[in-house]
Each structure stands twice: as structure tokens, then as C-alpha cells.
Design a protein around this motif. Structure first.
Motif, short mmCIF file in Angstrom:
data_model
loop_
_atom_site.label_atom_id
_atom_site.label_comp_id
_atom_site.label_asym_id
_atom_site.label_seq_id
_atom_site.Cartn_x
_atom_site.Cartn_y
_atom_site.Cartn_z
N ARG A 208 1.03 -1.19 -0.03
CA ARG A 208 0.03 -0.16 -0.15
C ARG A 208 0.93 1.15 0.02
NH1 ARG A 208 -3.39 1.35 5.25
NH2 ARG A 208 -1.17 1.46 5.99
N ASP A 209 1.90 1.47 0.84
CA ASP A 209 2.85 2.62 0.89
C ASP A 209 3.60 2.68 -0.36
OD1 ASP A 209 1.79 2.80 3.34
OD2 ASP A 209 3.54 2.11 4.34
N GLN A 210 3.95 1.48 -0.92
CA GLN A 210 4.66 1.76 -2.13
C GLN A 210 3.86 1.85 -3.43
OE1 GLN A 210 7.96 2.18 -2.24
NE2 GLN A 210 7.81 2.30 -0.12
N LYS A 211 2.44 1.83 -3.19
CA LYS A 211 1.65 2.05 -4.24
C LYS A 211 1.60 0.70 -5.38
CE LYS A 211 0.37 6.78 -3.97
NZ LYS A 211 0.83 6.74 -2.54
N LEU A 212 1.99 -0.41 -4.90
CA LEU A 212 2.29 -1.51 -5.67
C LEU A 212 1.10 -2.49 -5.73
CD1 LEU A 212 4.36 -3.41 -6.98
CD2 LEU A 212 5.21 -4.11 -4.81
N PRO A 213 0.36 -2.61 -6.67
CA PRO A 213 -1.07 -3.38 -6.69
C PRO A 213 -0.53 -4.65 -6.69
CG PRO A 213 -0.18 -2.40 -9.03
CD PRO A 213 0.89 -1.89 -7.97
N ILE A 214 -1.60 -5.54 -6.30
CA ILE A 214 -1.73 -7.11 -5.72
C ILE A 214 -2.63 -7.62 -6.74
CG2 ILE A 214 -1.83 -8.78 -4.16
CD1 ILE A 214 -0.99 -6.76 -2.19
N LYS A 215 -2.34 -8.64 -7.30
CA LYS A 215 -3.36 -9.24 -8.34
C LYS A 215 -3.42 -10.75 -7.55
CE LYS A 215 -5.26 -8.99 -12.01
NZ LYS A 215 -6.83 -8.48 -12.40
N VAL A 216 -4.59 -11.26 -7.03
CA VAL A 216 -4.95 -12.37 -6.36
C VAL A 216 -5.71 -13.30 -7.31
CG1 VAL A 216 -6.03 -13.73 -4.37
CG2 VAL A 216 -5.14 -11.40 -4.15
N PHE A 217 -4.73 -14.56 -7.82
CA PHE A 217 -5.61 -15.41 -8.96
C PHE A 217 -5.18 -16.81 -8.56
CE2 PHE A 217 -1.06 -15.02 -10.16
CZ PHE A 217 -0.99 -16.22 -11.13
N SER A 218 -5.64 -17.65 -9.39
CA SER A 218 -5.49 -19.08 -9.03
C SER A 218 -4.35 -19.66 -10.05
CB SER A 218 -6.66 -20.03 -9.28
OG SER A 218 -6.23 -21.41 -9.33
N ILE A 219 -3.42 -20.11 -9.60
CA ILE A 219 -2.32 -20.68 -10.20
C ILE A 219 -2.60 -22.07 -11.00
CG2 ILE A 219 -1.10 -21.90 -8.53
CD1 ILE A 219 0.73 -20.06 -11.37
N PHE A 220 -3.63 -22.50 -10.46
CA PHE A 220 -4.13 -23.87 -11.11
C PHE A 220 -4.96 -23.70 -12.26
CE2 PHE A 220 -2.71 -24.54 -6.54
CZ PHE A 220 -1.99 -25.74 -6.92
N LYS A 221 -5.49 -22.53 -12.54
CA LYS A 221 -6.29 -22.49 -13.74
C LYS A 221 -5.58 -22.36 -15.18
CE LYS A 221 -9.92 -19.48 -14.19
NZ LYS A 221 -10.86 -18.50 -13.96
N ASN A 222 -5.90 -23.07 -15.87
CA ASN A 222 -4.95 -23.06 -17.07
C ASN A 222 -4.91 -21.79 -17.79
OD1 ASN A 222 -4.03 -25.51 -16.92
ND2 ASN A 222 -5.87 -26.61 -18.02
N GLY A 223 -3.89 -21.13 -18.07
CA GLY A 223 -3.87 -19.89 -18.91
C GLY A 223 -4.19 -18.70 -18.09
N ALA A 224 -4.31 -18.80 -16.70
CA ALA A 224 -4.59 -17.58 -15.90
C ALA A 224 -3.57 -16.57 -15.85
CB ALA A 224 -5.03 -18.19 -14.53
N LEU A 225 -2.39 -17.17 -15.56
CA LEU A 225 -0.95 -16.12 -15.48
C LEU A 225 -1.04 -15.22 -16.80
CD1 LEU A 225 1.39 -15.26 -14.05
CD2 LEU A 225 2.70 -17.07 -15.04
N LYS A 226 -1.17 -15.92 -17.83
CA LYS A 226 -1.02 -15.27 -19.40
C LYS A 226 -2.32 -14.02 -19.25
CE LYS A 226 -1.25 -15.44 -24.13
NZ LYS A 226 -1.49 -16.44 -25.44
N ARG A 227 -3.31 -14.46 -18.78
CA ARG A 227 -4.51 -13.48 -18.76
C ARG A 227 -4.42 -12.59 -17.85
NH1 ARG A 227 -7.32 -18.28 -19.52
NH2 ARG A 227 -7.77 -18.76 -17.18
N VAL A 228 -3.65 -12.74 -16.69
CA VAL A 228 -3.43 -11.57 -15.90
C VAL A 228 -2.46 -10.59 -16.44
CG1 VAL A 228 -2.11 -11.01 -13.59
CG2 VAL A 228 -3.80 -12.97 -13.66
N VAL A 229 -1.37 -10.84 -16.94
CA VAL A 229 -0.44 -10.14 -17.47
C VAL A 229 -0.65 -9.46 -18.68
CG1 VAL A 229 1.59 -11.47 -16.42
CG2 VAL A 229 0.88 -11.82 -18.91
N MET A 230 -1.80 -9.97 -19.45
CA MET A 230 -2.41 -9.36 -20.67
C MET A 230 -3.32 -8.19 -20.13
SD MET A 230 -0.80 -10.48 -23.04
CE MET A 230 -1.85 -9.87 -24.48
N GLY A 231 -3.72 -8.25 -18.79
CA GLY A 231 -4.65 -7.25 -18.30
C GLY A 231 -6.00 -7.72 -18.56
N GLU A 232 -6.34 -8.87 -18.52
CA GLU A 232 -7.67 -9.44 -18.57
C GLU A 232 -8.15 -9.73 -17.36
OE1 GLU A 232 -7.84 -13.02 -21.20
OE2 GLU A 232 -6.42 -11.88 -22.77
N ASP A 233 -9.81 -9.96 -17.23
CA ASP A 233 -10.38 -9.78 -16.25
C ASP A 233 -10.24 -11.40 -15.56
OD1 ASP A 233 -12.27 -9.72 -14.05
OD2 ASP A 233 -14.12 -9.92 -15.25
#
Length: 240
Positions: A208-233
Motif C-alpha cells: 500500500r505504501d509503495q502503491k504496488l498493486p496486488i493481483k490475487v488469482f489461481s495458479i491452478f487455472k490453465n492460462g490464468a497467468l497469461k490472462r493476468v499479464v495481458m490485463g484481462e479480467d
């Protein structure tokens, strides 16, 4: 048409040790770690710079019974060594998948892994290598969540990814309450006011102090990491 460009160029991926267990009671499930590495390789090949902080709970769980009544600092140092073991296993799997991984430890074990040096870590990232930060912060009483927040801030990560078994932050435990809804995004203040427990308090305050956003997601969903870095929902974004 040209390929879509990633929304994030440098990320810090926080993996819990438990994420490496698969369905095992403790230890490392090889098929699970290989699948995770494939997800990471996909985004690295897109030009995303990836750093990883990994926990040690999967290995420490196997000796936890003997740690009952142990001095807290001693137990924490044992946990740090468990993260080094996980980091070596993860790096080995990455190298076998064609990535170049470097393990950097916050405690000195130079015969096994190199020490953490910030300029060297930045150089590795810019060269397209995956940097795995082991041994937490190098200090007892601090979790690997705090290490993720600290290293994320140090390397100038655009996003800290908290990889879990759940696909985001929910209004209640979705296993117990079928009506629980997933938040698409939350402010740090909203998450704190609702006591959602996304990270430990020290890590959360640092992000919070460093204004560093956090994204919580499931590493067990296929392709989820790619969707996160692409800015998808995908998952839940916690922002300043």
C-alpha cells in the motif's frame, strides 16, 4: 494483425510452498511444478520479466511436528532453508523447460545459490532470465509475503501476483457460502476494512505504501497467468 502486447512488463510472482504439493500431503509434486513452469514460460516468451518469491510450507510441513515448542527464530530459519530447497527445484524445472533461472538467497549459502544482490537481479531480469528469490527477507518473524512485497518494490515490479488455489478474493469463503461473490477489484483500504486477509499485515502495508498493486488469482487455472499479464479480467486486483 500484430500480437497483443502484455499489459505488464515486469512482475513478481508469489508462490506458496503448498502450491507445489499438488494432491500430496507435503513435499513437491513433480507434475504440478512442471505445469506451473509451463505457465511461467508462456509469459516469459512474450517478453515479460518474471521474478518469483516462493514459500517453504510444503517442506516444513513434513517436520512441523518436531518444531512444536521450538524457538520462533530457529523455526523461521528452518523455514527459510525450506524455501531454498523449493527454489532449487523450481529453477531445475525451469531450466529443463528451456528457461534460464537464477536463484538468489537472502541468507548466504554460496556453495548452493548466489546471494541476493539487487543490481545483479535487475541485470538478470533485463536479460530475460527468471529470478527466484529464496530465504524470504533473510530475517525471522517476516513471512514470504513480506519478502514478495519487499523484493517487488526493490526490483520495480509493476504488479505482485499472489498465486493461490482460489481464483480471486471473495466476499466470503466460496466453499462454505455458495452465494459468495468474487471481487474484480478492491482498494487497499477496502480490503483492510473488510479484514479479507489477502496478505499478512506487514506485506500488505508495504504494498500500500509503495502503491504496488496486488493481483490475487489461481495458479491452478490453465492460462490464468497469461490472462493476468495481458490485463484481462482474471482474479482480483487490489490497488492503492
Amino acid at each position: 494483425m500484430p500480437d497483443a502486447q502484455p499489459a505488464h512488463k515486469r512482475i513478481l510472482l508469489k508462490l506458496s510452498g503448498e502450491a507445489l504439493m499438488g494432491d500430496d500431503a507435503f513435499g513437491i509434486n513433480r507434475s504440478t511444478i512442471v505445469r506451473m513452469v509451463q505457465e511461467v514460460a508462456e509469459v516469459v516468451h512474450m517478453g515479460v520479466q518474471v521474478a518469483v518469491v516462493i514459500g517453504g510450507g510444503n517442506i516444513f510441513r513434513g517436520v512441523a511436528g518436531g518444531a512444536v515448542g521450538m524457538d520462533r527464530a530457529t523455526a523461521d530459519y528452518m523455514g527459510m532453508l525450506a524455501t531454498v530447497m523449493n527454489a532449487l527445484a523450481l529453477a531445475d524445472a525451469m531450466n529443463k523447460q528451456g528457461l534460464i533461472a537464477r536463484v538468489m538467497s537472502a541468507i548466504a549459502i554460496e556453495q548452493v545459490v548466489e546471494p541476493y544482490v539487487r543490481p545483479k537481479a535487475l541485470q538478470y531480469l533485463e536479460e530475460g532470465k527468471v529470478v527466484i528469490f529464496a530465504a524470504g527477507t533473510g530475517n525471522p518473524f517476516f513471512t514470504t509475503d513480506t519478502a514478495a512485497a519487499l523484493r517487488g518494490a526493490e526490483i520495480g515490479a509493476e504488479l505482485v501476483l499472489k498465486a493461490t488455489k482460489v481464483d480471486g478474493v471473495y466476499s466470503a469463503d466460496p466453499k462454505k457460502d455458495p452465494s459468495a461473490t468474487r471481487y474484480n477489484q478492491l482498494s487497499f483500504d477496502q480490503a483492510m476494512n473488510q479484514n479479507l486477509g489477502i496478505m499478512d499485515a506487514t506485506a500488505f502495508a508495504l504494498c500500500r505504501d509503495q502503491k504496488l498493486p496486488i493481483k490475487v488469482f489461481s495458479i491452478f487455472k490453465n492460462g490464468a497467468l497469461k490472462r493476468v499479464v495481458m490485463g484481462e479480467d482474471e482474479g482480483t486486483l487490489v490497488y492503492a
